[in-house]
Design an enzyme around this catalytic site. Structure first.
Site, mmCIF file in Angstrom:
data_model
loop_
_atom_site.group_PDB
_atom_site.id
_atom_site.type_symbol
_atom_site.label_atom_id
_atom_site.label_comp_id
_atom_site.label_asym_id
_atom_site.label_seq_id
_atom_site.Cartn_x
_atom_site.Cartn_y
_atom_site.Cartn_z
ATOM 1 N N GLU A 211 0.814 -1.218 0.000
ATOM 2 C CA GLU A 211 0.000 0.000 0.000
ATOM 3 C C GLU A 211 0.847 1.268 0.000
ATOM 4 O OE1 GLU A 211 -2.834 -3.105 1.581
ATOM 5 O OE2 GLU A 211 -0.718 -2.630 1.867
ATOM 6 N N ASP A 255 -24.360 -0.153 4.146
ATOM 7 C CA ASP A 255 -23.274 -0.411 3.203
ATOM 8 C C ASP A 255 -23.525 0.291 1.874
ATOM 9 O OD1 ASP A 255 -20.781 -1.592 2.472
ATOM 10 O OD2 ASP A 255 -21.261 -3.224 3.834
#
EC number: 4.1.1.126
Length: 426
Positions: A211, A255
């Site tokens: 990352e 969500d």
């Protein structure tokens, strides 16, 4: 992450930083002075027609920024490209060598304060939510010299504890399980209010420990700040703590589809230290908002682009806003052979197991125009020969219509080669 390697060009000489405040001039947020409560944010933004626009709010006397990654146009500005070029640009990042510099944590202009999460303007978004949620907290975990950075929603439990949703078998979950099995705790930092490109990198699924390298590629270069064994980016708020073996109920939470996720037992993070910038800006992602959907889905566009490039000449890829930027995509190709469209469908579905539908179009179709896409389907597609259906495939748990497995579809809306009557005059 392999931050000890030569390839990443570690340098300790001078600081280069891109942070949230640098992004303000690009995002150009509406700044509102009217003070609101933490459970009024969504209704307030709706009333101002700003639900998905970049804003800086006054929540209980604290600054709260939102929606700095809520459109393709704004994301493109951070990357230095237009809205049409995002997938192509992102597809190059993993191979791009970029500098990562490490500075001492003390060089960050932050002050240590007593740990009290209740003092932060953490938002309760919808009435049925399980409580107040940190939604833009990036969890940076370190184990055996490998670093991982990923976004996890966190339900406030008290002044120093949260329940964090860790999705198996993703990297943070695996690192935590390894620690628990050894009767250890996983040391973490949670950073809030980073540069939007670091936020985007943390939402991107890259190989384990990559990352930071990916963020450096997006940003041109990256400065990290070392505190003990932990490395963190320039942030508005930084919390140091540990993911414990204890679990607590987490949820309900809305969500990306705008529907409620289930309640689960999730790991508890205990925070021991808290650092903030002077007049800090808290960052928040609205559940099911455009920014949430962009961060979930757009990182898959370069993956799909690369997969399709293995089978035909790909020109562009977008995930569609109507599918929450997650379930459907449009793939634009330069057709060379009959069958290229179907190969592109198969490759796109393989690139992202959560993908449910794919439309393949020619390069004369404006990939960002729903009308153009529908025109291609209306004039170039015949269901009996151009529709692909895959039954019994693994799909996304976020799809309320799926039951463990799902059916997937693809539409080849490309022109047949060598036939007249398909070229557009106007």
């Amino acid at each position: 992450m392999g931050i000890k390697t030569q390839k990443n060009f570690i340098c300790l000489k001078r600081t280069f930083s891109m942070n949230l405040r640098d992004a303000i001039s690009v995002a150009n947020p509406v700044q509102l002075e009217e003070e609101i409560k933490h459970d009024e944010v969504v209704s307030f933004l709706k009333s101002k027609n700003l639900l998905d626009k970049p804003v800086i709010l006054n929540v209980e006397g604290k600054k709260v920024a939102k929606n700095f990654v809520s459109s393709r146009e704004t994301l493109g500005k951070y990357l230095g490209v237009d809205a049409y070029s995002i997938a192509r640009e992102l597809s190059k990042i993993e191979d791009r060598e970029a500098e990562i510099r490490v500075e001492p944590f003390s060089s960050l202009a932050m002050k240590k304060v007593d740990v009290n999460l209740q003092e932060l303007p953490v938002i309760k978004y919808f009435p049925r939510d399980g409580g107040r949620y940190i939604t833009a907290g990036i969890v940076i975990a370190q184990r055996n010299g490998v670093y991982n950075a990923s976004i996890h929603r966190m339900l406030l439990l008290d002044e120093s504890r949260v329940a964090a949703r860790l999705v198996p078998p993703r990297h943070t979950y695996l690192m935590w399980r390894e620690a628990v099995e050894r009767e250890e705790e996983l040391e973490v930092a949670v950073v809030i209010g980073t540069h939007p490109l670091f936020l985007f990198a943390s939402a991107t699924r890259v190989p384990s420990g990559k990352e930071f390298s990916y963020a450096a590629g997006l940003m041109g270069r990256l400065t990290l700040y070392r505190k003990g064994e932990m490395l963190v980016p320039d942030s508005e708020i930084i919390l140091f703590g540990r993911i414990t073996a204890e679990t607590a109920k987490e949820g309900p939470f809305v969500d990306i589809t705008g529907t409620y996720d289930i309640v689960r037992d999730e790991p508890v993070i205990v925070f021991d230290e808290m650092y903030v910038k002077e007049d800090y800006i808290y960052y928040s992602i609205t559940p099911a908002g455009k920014e949430h959907q962009m961060l979930m889905g757009v990182p898959y566009e370069p993956v799909i682009y690369r997969f399709v490039s293995n089978v035909c000449k790909v020109k562009n890829v977008i995930t569609t806003p109507g599918s929450c930027h997650y379930f459907h995509c449009v793939v634009q190709i330069e057709k060379k052979s009959e069958g290229d469209g179907k190969n592109a469908i198969i490759a796109a579905l393989a690139a992202n197991p959560s993908m449910k539908g794919v439309v393949v179009v020619d390069d004369d179709i404006d990939i960002l125009s729903y009308e153009d896409m529908e025109f291609a389907i209306a004039t170039r597609f015949q269901p009996d020969r151009d529709l692909v259906v895959v039954k019994g495939a693994r799909g996304s748990s976020l799809d309320p219509s799926a039951d463990k497995t799902t059916s997937k579809w693809g539409i080849d809306a490309t022109k047949p080669l060598g036939k007249e009557g398909f070229d557009r005059v106007v």
